[in-house]
Enzyme design. Structure first.
Site, short mmCIF file in Angstrom:
data_model
loop_
_atom_site.label_atom_id
_atom_site.label_comp_id
_atom_site.label_asym_id
_atom_site.label_seq_id
_atom_site.Cartn_x
_atom_site.Cartn_y
_atom_site.Cartn_z
N GLY A 202 -5.30 3.51 1.28
CA GLY A 202 -5.18 2.61 0.29
C GLY A 202 -4.77 1.12 0.71
O GLY A 202 -5.09 0.74 1.83
N GLU A 203 -3.96 0.42 -0.10
CA GLU A 203 -3.38 -0.94 0.28
C GLU A 203 -4.95 -2.02 0.62
O GLU A 203 -4.48 -3.24 0.59
CB GLU A 203 -2.88 -1.21 1.67
N GLY A 204 -5.80 -1.54 0.15
CA GLY A 204 -7.13 -2.39 0.58
C GLY A 204 -7.62 -2.24 1.65
O GLY A 204 -8.40 -3.15 2.16
#
Length: 349
Positions: free
Chosen positions: A310-312
């Site tokens: 996640g997190e980009g």
């Protein structure tokens, strides 16, 4: 909720492809890069597209359902990870620095008060959602606020000069929201939607599934996407959906990350399906439900690296490939420029 999204100018496809085919290379030999170049050219309505001020906005929020045991991590990890983002120590910071991407951290609804000097963008709707096991995660008013704040933040990034934007997230329990959104909005069996999230073993995965099955069974609402998002969403997911819709309205290129970001896009696409025309799917997450999400959205991701952070991070890692597609289109010589004979010239001779 009224986003005025017009489709990209696909009439340019033929001209862009012709420009690509006249480059000093065999036809089709740059594969996916060629498809990306055509897509970005159509979005920007030009034969010479540019990527300006690439930005990834990381939205963080807490989820009431986390307190019911859907994650092996405690809720406090959300704010602790946001602090890590702000100090530059997370994976998204590393990849952002490496690839020249501006990383913005947004407090959409974390159960914590950050110092005003921390660098976080304060868009907090509340200190986390309610648990949707027995009640809606948020009120209708909070939902509208989150959609608008996401859209406004995207508009701000655009006014500051960005024309390509990605999204990241942080929120303990948010794979649970994503799983339910996939189940309800795409009609995928819930068991196929529920994954290990932050690292459940088999027993933990079974427990998570049972909790989410009960939450879905307890839902008395209708099938309007706004009401489903209000009941099962997170503040970060709703804000990202609003930001994506605004990005499409502004004709920005949208970089789609993994499972949670795709769940926001899935919801956004049920509000206005034209948002999908502006999306580049950066990678296939190793979270179980993402393959079903991609299938439903008819998406072809660029990378499959087994990532599920996640997190980009998927968007950040894929960005240089996307940049390469624009660079070859603009900078690579044509056969005529280079004085190189091509097969068309030879066949005509």
């Amino acid at each position: 909720m009224n986003f005025n999204i017009s489709k990209p100018n696909n009439e340019l496809e033929e001209q862009l492809q012709n420009k690509i085919d006249l480059k000093t290379k065999p036809i089709g030999s740059l594969g996916v890069l060629e498809k990306l170049a055509v897509k970005i050219g159509c979005i920007q309505n030009t034969l010479s597209p540019e990527l300006k001020q690439p930005t990834i906005m990381v939205f963080a929020a807490d989820h009431g359902i986390a307190l019911d045991g859907v994650s092996p991590y405690p809720q406090e990890v959300t704010w602790q990870m946001v602090a890590n983002f702000l100090s530059g120590g997370a994976a998204i910071n590393v990849f952002g620095r490496q690839n020249g991407i501006d990383i913005r951290i947004i407090d959409a609804g974390v159960n914590f008060d950050f110092d005003k000097s921390s660098g976080v963008i304060n868009a907090k709707v509340d200190y986390g959602t309610k648990s949707y096991l027995n009640e809606p995660a948020m009120t209708a008013e909070q939902f509208k606020t989150a959609i608008k704040r996401g859209a406004d933040l995207c508009d701000k990034m655009h006014r500051e000069g960005s024309n390509i934007i990605g999204f990241g997230e942080m929120g303990i329990g948010n794979t649970s929201s994503a799983a339910i959104l996939l189940h309800i909005l795409a009609g995928v069996d819930l068991k196929e939607c529920v994954g290990r999230g932050t690292g459940w073993d088999d027993e933990g995965l079974k427990k998570k599934y049972e909790i989410l099955k009960n939450a879905v069974a307890n839902y008395n609402g209708d099938n309007y996407v706004e009401n489903i998002l209000t009941h099962f969403g997170g503040f970060e997911i709703v804000m990202i959906a609003g930001a994506m819709l605004k990005a499409a309205e502004l004709k920005m290129v949208i970089l789609v990350d993994g499972f949670i970001i795709s769940s926001a896009l899935l919801a956004a696409s049920k509000i206005n399906s034209d948002v999908l025309e502006y999306c580049i799917f950066t990678h296939k997450s190793n979270e179980n439900g993402h393959k079903h999400m991609l299938l439903h959205l008819k998406a072809e991701p660029i990378l499959d690296l087994g990532m599920r952070l996640g997190e980009g991070t998927g968007a950040a890692v894929a960005y240089p490939i996307i940049e390469s597609s624009v660079n070859f289109l603009n900078q690579m010589a044509s056969f005529e420029d280079a004085g190189v004979s091509n097969s068309d010239q030879i066949s005509q001779a």
